[in-house]
Design a protein around this motif. Structure first.
Motif, PDB file in Angstrom:
ATOM      1  N   GLU A 155       1.963   0.176   7.224  1.00 45.84           N
ATOM      2  CA  GLU A 155       1.287   1.461   7.144  1.00 45.84           C
ATOM      3  C   GLU A 155       1.678   2.140   5.824  1.00 45.84           C
ATOM      4  OE1 GLU A 155       2.806   4.676   7.742  1.00 45.84           O
ATOM      5  OE2 GLU A 155       4.807   3.880   7.912  1.00 45.84           O
ATOM      6  N   PRO A 156       0.803   2.988   5.279  1.00 43.73           N
ATOM      7  CA  PRO A 156       0.999   3.482   3.910  1.00 43.73           C
ATOM      8  C   PRO A 156       1.994   4.633   3.756  1.00 43.73           C
ATOM      9  CG  PRO A 156      -1.072   4.295   4.775  1.00 43.73           C
ATOM     10  CD  PRO A 156      -0.501   3.363   5.807  1.00 43.73           C
ATOM     11  N   TYR A 157       2.479   5.221   4.823  1.00 46.20           N
ATOM     12  CA  TYR A 157       3.353   6.384   4.684  1.00 46.20           C
ATOM     13  C   TYR A 157       4.824   6.002   4.605  1.00 46.20           C
ATOM     14  CZ  TYR A 157      -0.878   8.923   5.529  1.00 46.20           C
ATOM     15  OH  TYR A 157      -2.157   9.406   5.418  1.00 46.20           O
ATOM     16  N   LYS A 158       5.311   5.196   5.525  1.00 42.37           N
ATOM     17  CA  LYS A 158       6.705   4.758   5.477  1.00 42.37           C
ATOM     18  C   LYS A 158       6.845   3.293   5.095  1.00 42.37           C
ATOM     19  CE  LYS A 158       8.585   7.995   8.844  1.00 42.37           C
ATOM     20  NZ  LYS A 158       9.307   8.120  10.117  1.00 42.37           N
ATOM     21  N   GLY A 159       5.750   2.558   5.117  1.00 37.84           N
ATOM     22  CA  GLY A 159       5.794   1.135   4.764  1.00 37.84           C
ATOM     23  C   GLY A 159       6.265   0.249   5.895  1.00 37.84           C
ATOM     24  N   LYS A 160       6.297   0.782   7.123  1.00 37.62           N
ATOM     25  CA  LYS A 160       6.739  -0.005   8.270  1.00 37.62           C
ATOM     26  C   LYS A 160       5.689  -1.047   8.622  1.00 37.62           C
ATOM     27  CE  LYS A 160       7.859   2.422  11.797  1.00 37.62           C
ATOM     28  NZ  LYS A 160       8.153   3.402  12.836  1.00 37.62           N
ATOM     29  N   GLY A 161       6.142  -2.217   9.043  1.00 33.36           N
ATOM     30  CA  GLY A 161       5.223  -3.262   9.459  1.00 33.36           C
ATOM     31  C   GLY A 161       5.623  -4.617   8.911  1.00 33.36           C
ATOM     32  N   ILE A 162       4.705  -5.577   8.994  1.00 31.02           N
ATOM     33  CA  ILE A 162       4.947  -6.939   8.526  1.00 31.02           C
ATOM     34  C   ILE A 162       4.105  -7.162   7.276  1.00 31.02           C
ATOM     35  CG2 ILE A 162       4.826  -9.384   9.113  1.00 31.02           C
ATOM     36  CD1 ILE A 162       4.885  -8.559  12.058  1.00 31.02           C
ATOM     37  N   LYS A 163       4.759  -7.560   6.179  1.00 33.20           N
ATOM     38  CA  LYS A 163       4.034  -7.807   4.944  1.00 33.20           C
ATOM     39  C   LYS A 163       4.444  -9.154   4.366  1.00 33.20           C
ATOM     40  CE  LYS A 163       7.207  -5.565   1.731  1.00 33.20           C
ATOM     41  NZ  LYS A 163       7.247  -6.243   0.477  1.00 33.20           N
ATOM     42  N   TYR A 164       3.576  -9.691   3.500  1.00 42.12           N
ATOM     43  CA  TYR A 164       3.902 -10.923   2.789  1.00 42.12           C
ATOM     44  C   TYR A 164       4.938 -10.617   1.719  1.00 42.12           C
ATOM     45  CZ  TYR A 164      -0.431 -12.719   4.823  1.00 42.12           C
ATOM     46  OH  TYR A 164      -1.401 -13.097   5.688  1.00 42.12           O
ATOM     47  N   ARG A 165       5.801 -11.580   1.418  1.00 42.50           N
ATOM     48  CA  ARG A 165       6.767 -11.376   0.350  1.00 42.50           C
ATOM     49  C   ARG A 165       6.010 -11.234  -0.969  1.00 42.50           C
ATOM     50  NH1 ARG A 165      11.856 -14.795   0.445  1.00 42.50           N
ATOM     51  NH2 ARG A 165      12.548 -12.994   1.624  1.00 42.50           N
ATOM     52  N   GLY A 166       6.337 -10.199  -1.713  1.00 39.90           N
ATOM     53  CA  GLY A 166       5.680  -9.943  -2.989  1.00 39.90           C
ATOM     54  C   GLY A 166       4.449  -9.062  -2.877  1.00 39.90           C
ATOM     55  N   GLU A 167       4.011  -8.741  -1.667  1.00 36.97           N
ATOM     56  CA  GLU A 167       2.836  -7.892  -1.480  1.00 36.97           C
ATOM     57  C   GLU A 167       3.196  -6.446  -1.801  1.00 36.97           C
ATOM     58  OE1 GLU A 167      -0.346  -6.689   2.048  1.00 36.97           O
ATOM     59  OE2 GLU A 167       1.472  -7.764   2.564  1.00 36.97           O
ATOM     60  N   TYR A 168       2.313  -5.756  -2.508  1.00 40.62           N
ATOM     61  CA  TYR A 168       2.527  -4.363  -2.839  1.00 40.62           C
ATOM     62  C   TYR A 168       1.812  -3.496  -1.807  1.00 40.62           C
ATOM     63  CZ  TYR A 168       2.332   0.122  -5.183  1.00 40.62           C
ATOM     64  OH  TYR A 168       2.447   1.460  -5.471  1.00 40.62           O
ATOM     65  N   ILE A 169       2.536  -2.578  -1.204  1.00 40.44           N
ATOM     66  CA  ILE A 169       1.961  -1.646  -0.242  1.00 40.44           C
ATOM     67  C   ILE A 169       1.771  -0.313  -0.943  1.00 40.44           C
ATOM     68  CG2 ILE A 169       2.245  -0.508   1.993  1.00 40.44           C
ATOM     69  CD1 ILE A 169       2.013  -3.571   2.118  1.00 40.44           C
ATOM     70  N   PHE A 170       0.518   0.125  -1.081  1.00 42.16           N
ATOM     71  CA  PHE A 170       0.219   1.408  -1.708  1.00 42.16           C
ATOM     72  C   PHE A 170       0.739   2.514  -0.805  1.00 42.16           C
ATOM     73  CE2 PHE A 170      -2.595   5.059  -2.367  1.00 42.16           C
ATOM     74  CZ  PHE A 170      -2.379   5.276  -3.721  1.00 42.16           C
ATOM     75  N   ARG A 171       1.654   3.302  -1.329  1.00 43.42           N
ATOM     76  CA  ARG A 171       2.269   4.354  -0.528  1.00 43.42           C
ATOM     77  C   ARG A 171       1.566   5.684  -0.779  1.00 43.42           C
ATOM     78  NH1 ARG A 171       7.474   2.641   1.166  1.00 43.42           N
ATOM     79  NH2 ARG A 171       7.456   4.540   2.375  1.00 43.42           N
ATOM     80  N   LYS A 172       1.389   6.446   0.306  1.00 45.53           N
ATOM     81  CA  LYS A 172       0.752   7.765   0.234  1.00 45.53           C
ATOM     82  C   LYS A 172       1.820   8.836   0.391  1.00 45.53           C
ATOM     83  CE  LYS A 172      -3.688   6.484   2.227  1.00 45.53           C
ATOM     84  NZ  LYS A 172      -4.598   6.740   3.347  1.00 45.53           N
ATOM     85  N   GLU A 173       1.524   9.988  -0.168  1.00 46.61           N
ATOM     86  CA  GLU A 173       2.413  11.108   0.003  1.00 46.61           C
ATOM     87  C   GLU A 173       2.175  11.720   1.370  1.00 46.61           C
ATOM     88  OE1 GLU A 173       3.459  15.299  -2.271  1.00 46.61           O
ATOM     89  OE2 GLU A 173       2.069  13.864  -3.156  1.00 46.61           O
ATOM     90  N   GLY A 174       3.247  12.109   2.041  1.00 48.00           N
ATOM     91  CA  GLY A 174       3.130  12.663   3.378  1.00 48.00           C
ATOM     92  C   GLY A 174       2.606  14.087   3.382  1.00 48.00           C
ATOM     93  N   LYS A 175       2.589  14.675   4.541  1.00 42.71           N
ATOM     94  CA  LYS A 175       2.104  16.040   4.728  1.00 42.71           C
ATOM     95  C   LYS A 175       3.035  17.008   4.040  1.00 42.71           C
ATOM     96  CE  LYS A 175       1.039  19.195   8.496  1.00 42.71           C
ATOM     97  NZ  LYS A 175       1.030  19.355   9.933  1.00 42.71           N
ATOM     98  N   LYS A 176       2.467  17.984   3.312  1.00 47.14           N
ATOM     99  CA  LYS A 176       3.269  18.980   2.632  1.00 47.14           C
ATOM    100  C   LYS A 176       3.352  20.236   3.475  1.00 47.14           C
ATOM    101  CE  LYS A 176       2.002  17.427  -1.936  1.00 47.14           C
ATOM    102  NZ  LYS A 176       1.358  17.775  -3.205  1.00 47.14           N
ATOM    103  N   LYS A 177       4.483  20.943   3.372  1.00 47.57           N
ATOM    104  CA  LYS A 177       4.642  22.177   4.136  1.00 47.57           C
ATOM    105  C   LYS A 177       4.156  23.348   3.358  1.00 47.57           C
ATOM    106  CE  LYS A 177       8.348  20.864   7.133  1.00 47.57           C
ATOM    107  NZ  LYS A 177       9.593  21.229   7.731  1.00 47.57           N
TER     108      LYS A 177
END
Length: 177
Positions: A155-177
């Protein structure tokens, strides 16, 4: 014209190839693989290797040309070197273990996920967050890796999950206060 299709597939020493009844069988040090051959492409076995050419110049025949040559090359590479994919698990409490012929995954569900390891594949877990899949058939290695990854895609917010080695996970910025 297919640039890939023009080149013959070289057969290294210690590997034998045989075309019989529209079936290509390749035998090497790691095992034996076979595949059915299509009628749209012509296959020739000679000293240079296996040459793939289209039967005629129709669009369908030419579109199969490069793909069939690549599939023949995958057979030869598989019996010589084999293929492997490495998956990485990230997330608190997420882990994997191999128990006999079953891959046990703990992925945050209320139950463990048990996947039967297909014939011809070897699965290792060097540590709890790494899964190494190896075998001689490129398609079955990739398919089993995709089935494992499907249980928890990153998932793009914390990067939790199963990914291939070397795969880039595009990270999103979380909710702002």
């Amino acid at each position: 014209m297919s640039r890939i299709g023009k080149r013959p597939v070289a057969i290294p020493s210690g590997v034998t190839a045989n075309i019989d009844d529209r079936v290509l069988t390749v035998k090497g040090p790691k095992g034996t693989l076979s595949m059915g051959l299509t009628d749209l492409v012509e296959y020739k076995l000679d000293d240079a290797g296996i040459t793939v050419t289209p039967i005629n110049q129709t669009k369908k025949s030419r579109s199969f040309w490069g793909m069939q040559r690549t599939m023949v090359a995958n057979l030869v590479d598989g019996v010589v070197e084999g293929y492997s994919k490495t998956l990485e698990i990230s997330g608190v409490g997420y882990r994997a273990a191999v128990k006999g012929k079953v891959l046990n995954l703990q992925l945050g569900y209320s139950h463990d996920v048990n996947l039967d390891i297909p014939e011809g594949l070897e699965v290792k877990t060097p540590d709890q967050t790494t899964i190494e899949i190896s075998g001689i058939d490129k398609q079955s290695v990739g398919q089993f890796a995709a089935e494992i990854r499907q249980w928890r895609t990153p998932e793009p917010y914390k990067g939790k999950g199963i990914k291939y080695r070397g795969e880039y996970i595009f990270r999103k910025e979380g909710k702002k206060k």
